[in-house]
Enzyme design. Structure first.
Site, PDB file in Angstrom:
ATOM      1  N   HIS A   1     -26.866  67.601 -32.521  1.00 23.94           N
ATOM      2  CA  HIS A   1     -27.075  67.578 -31.150  1.00 23.94           C
ATOM      3  C   HIS A   1     -26.565  66.384 -30.309  1.00 23.94           C
ATOM      4  O   HIS A   1     -26.612  65.456 -30.920  1.00 23.94           O
ATOM      5  CB  HIS A   1     -28.457  67.932 -30.849  1.00 23.94           C
ATOM      6  CG  HIS A   1     -29.096  69.256 -31.250  1.00 23.94           C
ATOM      7  ND1 HIS A   1     -29.741  68.821 -32.758  1.00 23.94           N
ATOM      8  CD2 HIS A   1     -29.368  70.529 -31.107  1.00 23.94           C
ATOM      9  CE1 HIS A   1     -30.086  70.085 -33.200  1.00 23.94           C
ATOM     10  NE2 HIS A   1     -30.021  71.073 -32.238  1.00 23.94           N
TER      11      HIS A   1
ATOM     12  N   ASP B   1     -29.434  63.806 -30.426  1.00 26.01           N
ATOM     13  CA  ASP B   1     -29.692  63.170 -31.508  1.00 26.01           C
ATOM     14  C   ASP B   1     -28.849  61.946 -31.707  1.00 26.01           C
ATOM     15  O   ASP B   1     -29.580  60.946 -32.063  1.00 26.01           O
ATOM     16  CB  ASP B   1     -29.226  64.328 -32.985  1.00 26.01           C
ATOM     17  CG  ASP B   1     -29.620  65.473 -32.700  1.00 26.01           C
ATOM     18  OD1 ASP B   1     -30.757  65.701 -32.298  1.00 26.01           O
ATOM     19  OD2 ASP B   1     -29.014  66.277 -33.353  1.00 26.01           O
TER      20      ASP B   1
END
Ligand code: XLS
Ligand code: NI
Ligand code: NI
Length: 438
Positions: free
Chosen positions: A103, A106
């Site tokens: 993501h 992240d």
């Protein structure tokens, strides 16, 4: 190969065969071994999930993180984002994983506003690209985290507030750009908080329409910038909301069809989500396969005794065999792959546990593939199924399938033939046969 962050694993993990007792060796995953015409490496296309493996802390609702990650300095800084990229690539290179998934948030933290956030993301993306070039490890898919920030508490594309929709759109726009820049082969939409807790305050029709608009806008933007990756929709029935709109493959396929998205979007199917929906993983994979919509797999498993998304690493040979029976029938997953959307247990807090977890998952799928290939080679299940439906191969059955039979024809058939002959389903025998191969 650098050994900075994982000194306890000095060498890349190698295949040593089923008799090996070395916990840092593969017993079944042999990247060059061919299964049904494809190397295991190309068949599985294993990916490491950046969020669980490099951002997971081991926290749960009852206590803070337990994970020891000596490289973490505790800051939310671009320096830490960049250092973590080195950690990730050392890990993935030693493991021998050809892909990873992330993501946006992240890999890189947020700045004070969208512009700063995106600038930080660009800096990290440049480093990711450099490491991809150095190691040959590629991006299987990118996605955007549209569920952690408080602004997304009511959902992102399905938030009642148009400004939140806009924020989500801006974030996905950037995430698609970065995914493209990194050569990502897919882009994932998982619902996040796209769902509801209570219909008293929810306009379901508008929320579903907004979600469809959002996906069309993403597809339009991909066309505009020439992003060729496959779009994937990830079903999940509940968690974080009580009712997620992307409930299961059937609900997702229906949503895509009524909104004219079925040619653009395939399924990213996760085992733990399947069981939360009351299905087996095999059911979900098969339902997608028969509609040519099997895109990619989030490989994990739940716990039979717990009703939530525990995201454990898959070690059960029956599960992996069942997955591989469907995946081999589909001819593999490319451009999708098998992404370990799985986390080590809170009690497994040392860096070395990350290796044990992934090695076990990769071996379980390799073993499942060998078993599935052997079952398929002998044709034991396929022959049985074929025979079971043979009455549709000619005569009245063939006419029914061809759309040439009427109710009156059926009535005439019964008048002429009387009671049909019924055969045993032989479920127990078939389960015994599968056990022979495991
Ligand atoms: C959460 C989902 C998530 C997606 C990516 O349950 O599995 O991790 O795979 O957003
Ligand atoms: Ni997932
Ligand atoms: Ni999940």
């Amino acid at each position: 190969m650098s050994t900075v962050y994982f000194p306890e694993v000095p060498e890349p993990i190698r295949y040593e065969g089923p008799d090996s007792k070395n916990p840092l060796a593969f017993r079944h995953y042999n990247p060059d071994e061919v299964v049904e015409g494809q190397s295991m490496k190309d068949l599985f296309r294993f990916a490491v999930a950046y969020w669980h493996t490099f951002r997971g802390t081991g926290s749960d609702p009852f206590g803070p993180g337990t994970a020891q990650r000596p490289w973490e300095d505790g800051t939310d800084s671009v320096e830490m984002d960049l250092k973590r990229v080195d950690v990730a690539f050392e890990f993935m290179q030693k493991l021998g994983a050809p892909f990873y998934c992330f993501h946006d948030r992240d890999v890189s933290g947020a700045g004070a506003n969208l512009k700063e956030t995106n600038a930080r993301f660009d800096q990290v993306a440049a480093k990711l690209k450099e490491k991809q070039g150095e190691t040959g490890i590629n991006l299987l898919w990118g996605t955007a985290n549209l569920f952690s920030h408080p602004r997304y508490m009511h959902g992102a594309a399905t938030s009642p507030q148009a400004g939140v929709f806009a924020h989500a759109a801006a974030q996905v726009k950037k995430a698609i750009e970065v995914t493209q820049e990194l050569g990502g082969e897919n882009y994932v939409f998982w619902g996040g908080r796209e769902g509801y807790f209570n219909l008293y305050n929810t306009d379901m029709q508008r929320e579903l329409d907004h979600l469809a608009r959002f996906m069309h806008m993403a597809a339009d933007y991909a066309d505009e910038i020439g992003f060729k990756g496959q779009f994937l929709f990830e079903p999940k029935p509940k968690e974080p909301t009580k009712h997620q709109y992307d409930f299961d493959v059937a609900a997702c396929m229906n949503f895509l069809r009524i909104n004219g998205l079925q040619d653009r979007v395939k399924m990213n199917i996760e085992a733990n989500h399947a069981t939360l929906a009351g299905h087996s993983m095999m059911h979900e994979l098969e339902y997608a396969r028969i509609q040519n919509a099997l895109g990619s797999v989030d490989a994990n498993t739940g716990d039979a005794l717990l009703g939530w998304d525990t995201d454990q690493f898959p070690t059960d040979y029956y599960l992996t065999t069942q997955c591989m029976l469907v995946i081999l029938e589909y001819g593999g997953l490319a451009p999708g792959g098998l992404n370990f959307d799985a986390k080590v247990r809170r009690e497994s807090f040392e860096p070395i546990d990350l290796f044990h977890a992934h090695i076990g998952g990769m071996d379980a799928f390799a073993k499942g593939a060998k078993v599935a290939a052997a079952i398929r080679k002998d044709g034991v299940l396929n022959d049985f199924v074929k025979e079971r439906y043979a009455s549709y191969d000619d005569g009245l059955g063939a006419k029914i399938e061809a759309g040439e039979a009427t109710f009156a024809d059926c009535e005439a058939w019964v008048t002429e033939h009387g009671e049909p002959t019924i055969a045993s389903g032989r479920q127990e025998l078939l389960e015994n046969i599968v056990n022979r191969y495991i």
